[in-house]
Design an enzyme around this catalytic site. Structure first.
Site, mmCIF file in Angstrom:
data_model
loop_
_atom_site.group_PDB
_atom_site.id
_atom_site.type_symbol
_atom_site.label_atom_id
_atom_site.label_comp_id
_atom_site.label_asym_id
_atom_site.label_seq_id
_atom_site.Cartn_x
_atom_site.Cartn_y
_atom_site.Cartn_z
ATOM 1 N N SER A 1 0.873 -1.173 0.000
ATOM 2 C CA SER A 1 0.000 0.000 0.000
ATOM 3 C C SER A 1 0.907 1.218 0.000
ATOM 4 C CB SER A 1 -0.881 -0.029 1.253
ATOM 5 O OG SER A 1 -1.943 0.866 1.115
ATOM 6 N N GLU A 2 0.757 2.089 -1.002
ATOM 7 C CA GLU A 2 1.778 3.129 -1.176
ATOM 8 C C GLU A 2 1.789 4.179 -0.059
ATOM 9 O OE1 GLU A 2 -0.555 2.402 -3.471
ATOM 10 O OE2 GLU A 2 -1.386 4.209 -4.411
ATOM 11 N N ASN A 3 0.780 4.167 0.808
ATOM 12 C CA ASN A 3 0.827 5.065 1.958
ATOM 13 C C ASN A 3 1.706 4.531 3.083
ATOM 14 O OD1 ASN A 3 -1.328 3.131 2.100
ATOM 15 N ND2 ASN A 3 -2.085 4.158 3.918
ATOM 16 N N SER B 1 8.387 4.228 0.538
ATOM 17 C CA SER B 1 7.373 3.483 -0.201
ATOM 18 C C SER B 1 7.566 3.644 -1.707
ATOM 19 C CB SER B 1 5.984 3.975 0.209
ATOM 20 O OG SER B 1 5.001 3.262 -0.486
#
Lengths: 222, 230
Positions: A50-52, A92
């Site tokens: 999850s890029e967060n 990330s």
């Protein structure tokens, strides 16, 4: 053959799941790609990014497990799997651009025959932003786009040249629609699979560029 | 020992009109809630805000937007906010949309003494228009410049009196890079403990980046509560 919207989504999501191999680190885009997680076969060991800032997205929480500090990139509450890790946004995207993510599955508005992707903006209509899509398309080892084969008016979404602003140029490897699976190759688009209920002519008639047919093309594939 | 503030207003009251602010958070997760409310109270205007998102209509940075305190927004995704769209379409608000990874790296670069860098994100798109590009190893990259701020407003879970910070789960997001990129960094934290009570090996943001601390209870509003089988 008439299909409901949710049937079509499920058909695409189930087919897209087959792209995910055991051992993969995968980023699923916001929207329909997120649904693919519901269909991942239990015998596969997959880590969802999850890029967060999370590697190892788990299931949605039970009511008593909801943690407001734990969300996915679509801002939905989620859980972490065992072996998950957290990190900041720079790390990330370093992980993404650095080629460490095996596969990204993203939604699309248009894909061109050269693999250009447009999925972030309709001029004059909405102002939302590209989020992480422009980074993802250059970072993941393989980019698969899932979308309906045609738009609401029945016009092809696989086109010679995208008319919408691009997310990335020559970035898409594979397109999975409700009708077919196509690969973007140096020699143009190659049909690998045709979904049940459709013929090769149907695919040709609903795809703007010339398409080639794989010698191993499968009919009634999904 | 870092300066302590009494409340959100106290922390941000010196921020002048026209300042450039970086604000941590992804969606509503990890935003400095009380300092944003403090800015609403102070009324500082013509602000340039650098933040991944712009809150929702009634919470987070959306409150500053509604109050017409933002002149320019630099972010990556603003789709949750109807007022944002209205102000942009009517020309009241300037906006610069940046790929999320480029935004994170531009902020990181700003705090790390790197003036510019090349990235593949945005090559061949509107994002790269008018920018220098260069080919490395046969692939094209676009030059992007570092971002800096007068003030950085961040949110952490734990701090010690020395300003060392620990974040919780996905509330970390942009906060560590933003901490380093501001001339003055103010950290809003859920709890401040005495120096020596944090494990030095588990600090996410070293205190060198932090000038002031505010201990404040967080509402932690949820944008999309999603439940299993529900």
């Amino acid at each position: 053959m008439r299909q409901t919207k949710s049937n079509v989504r499920e058909r695409i999501a189930r087919r897209a799941e087959q792209e995910i191999k055991s051992g993969y680190y995968v980023n699923l885009g916001i929207g329909i790609p997120t649904l693919i997680a519901n269909y991942i076969s239990e015998d596969k060991e997959i880590v969802l990014q999850s890029e967060n800032g999370l590697l190892g997205i788990g299931e949605y929480p039970e009511e008593n497990e909801v943690d407001p500090d734990l969300i996915n990139a679509g801002k939905e509450t989620v859980t972490e799997i065992q072996g998950a890790s957290y990190f900041d946004s720079a790390e990330s995207f370093g992980m993404i651009r650095g080629g460490h993510v095996d596969l990204a599955i993203l939604g699309g508005m248009e894909v061109s025959e050269e693999g250009d992707l447009a999925n972030w903006m309709i001029p004059g209509k909405m102002i939302k932003g590209m989020g992480g899509a422009m980074d993802l398309v250059h970072g993941a080892k393989k980019i698969t786009v899932i979308m309906d084969h045609v738009n609401k008016d029945g016009a092809p979404k696989i086109v010679k040249n995208c008319s919408l602003p691009l997310t990335g140029k020559s970035v898409v490897n594979r397109i999975i629609t409700d009708r077919a699976v196509l690969d973007v190759t140096d020699n143009g688009l190659v049909v690998q699979e045709i979904a049940s209920g459709y013929t090769l002519d149907d695919i040709r008639n609903s795809t703007e560029p010339v398409i080639h047919v794989s010698s191993t093309v499968q009919y009634d594939a999904y | 020992m870092k300066k302590h503030y009494m409340n959100g207003y106290d922390a941000v009251s010196e921020i002048a009109d026209g300042s450039t602010l970086m604000v941590g958070g992804f969606g509503l997760v990890g935003i400095p809630e009380q300092m944003i409310l403090g800015l609403v109270e102070s009324g500082a205007k013509n602000l340039t805000i650098i933040s991944n998102n712009c809150g929702v209509d009634d919470w987070g940075l959306g409150l500053l937007l509604k109050n017409h305190q933002i002149k320019k927004m630099i972010g990556s995704y603003v789709g949750e906010n109807k007022e944002f769209e209205r102000q942009v379409l009517s020309g009241e608000l300037e906006v610069e949309l940046i790929p999320q990874g480029t935004l994170a790296e531009r902020i990181r670069a700003g705090g790390a003494g790197i003036p510019a860098f090349y990235t593949p994100a945005g090559v061949g798109t509107k994002v790269a228009e008018g920018k220098e590009t260069r080919v490395f190893h046969g692939k094209e990259y676009v030059l992007e410049h570092a971002l800096y701020a007068d003030y950085s407003l961040i949110r952490a879970c734990l701090a010690d009196e020395a300003g060392n910070l620990i974040y919780n789960k996905t509330a970390r997001n942009f906060n560590p890079m933003i901490a380093a990129a501001g001339k003055i960094t103010l950290a809003e934290v859920e709890n401040i403990v005495a120096t020596g009570n944090l494990n030095a090996d588990q600090i996410h943001t070293p205190g060198i980046y932090v000038q002031g601390l505010l201990e404040a209870k967080q509402e932690k509003r949820i944008e999309r509560k999603t439940i299993r089988n529900g």
